[in-house]
Design an enzyme around this catalytic site. Structure first.
Site, short mmCIF file in Angstrom:
data_model
loop_
_atom_site.label_atom_id
_atom_site.label_comp_id
_atom_site.label_asym_id
_atom_site.label_seq_id
_atom_site.Cartn_x
_atom_site.Cartn_y
_atom_site.Cartn_z
CB SER A 80 -0.91 -0.05 1.22
OG SER A 80 -1.80 1.03 1.22
CB CYS A 107 -5.97 3.17 15.82
SG CYS A 107 -7.67 3.33 16.37
CE LYS A 154 -8.68 -2.83 5.94
NZ LYS A 154 -9.23 -3.65 7.02
#
Length: 167
Positions: A25, A32, A86
């Site tokens: 990615s 988080c 995603k």
């Protein structure tokens, strides 16, 4: 030992990890993990360690490298295809592609977005293009964290690190 071709085909070096972690990615993002790694750095500021600093630095380096690869194409307009991390998600809070977007924008290159879940004309000082065909027409490079079939007709413009077209 496994060669690169075996790894790219989805063979994992460690069967406990699985193939789904072998799809790169633009770095890590989200709400988080970036916050947590920086908090750990602060919590252990007085304890000699290298690993947390290395993780945070590696993520920044990854985004800089991705932006550099895109800017080497000398685009006038860079399109960001979806802000999500995603496929089939509508959550893009602090996604890694936003870090890449900021670096590109900081170079003086115009950045536009195609994000169907946004109901605004601007996001982070970038125009939001609602019409997908217009988006494809006005961009020189389209940055996609995850490749989608709707990008097939402009594959020569697309920059992605998605090897498997899946999460």
């Amino acid at each position: 030992s496994l060669d690169t071709k075996q790894i790219i085909k989805g063979v994992s070096m460690d069967p406990r990890i699985g193939n789904h972690y072998n799809n790169p990615s633009f770095g890590y993002g989200g709400y988080c993990l970036p916050k947590d790694t920086k908090q750990l750095l602060a919590n252990y500021a007085d304890v000699p360690n290298n690993i947390m600093t290395a993780i945070v630095d590696a993520n920044r380096t990854r985004k800089l490298h991705i932006a550099d690869m895109i800017l080497k194409r000398s685009p006038k307009v860079v399109g960001i295809y979806r802000l999500t991390m995603k496929m089939d998600s509508d959550n893009f809070r602090d996604s890694s592609i936003q870090g890449v977007m900021e670096i590109i924008k900081g170079s003086g290159t115009e950045v536009v977005l195609y994000e169907p879940t946004l109901d605004t004309v601007e996001f982070n000082q970038c125009r939001v293009i609602k019409d997908f065909n217009e988006f494809k027409d006005i961009t020189d490079v389209v940055v996609a964290n995850r490749f989608s079939d709707e990008l097939k007709d402009i594959i020569d413009k697309v920059y992605t690190r998605d090897l498997f077209s899946r999460d």
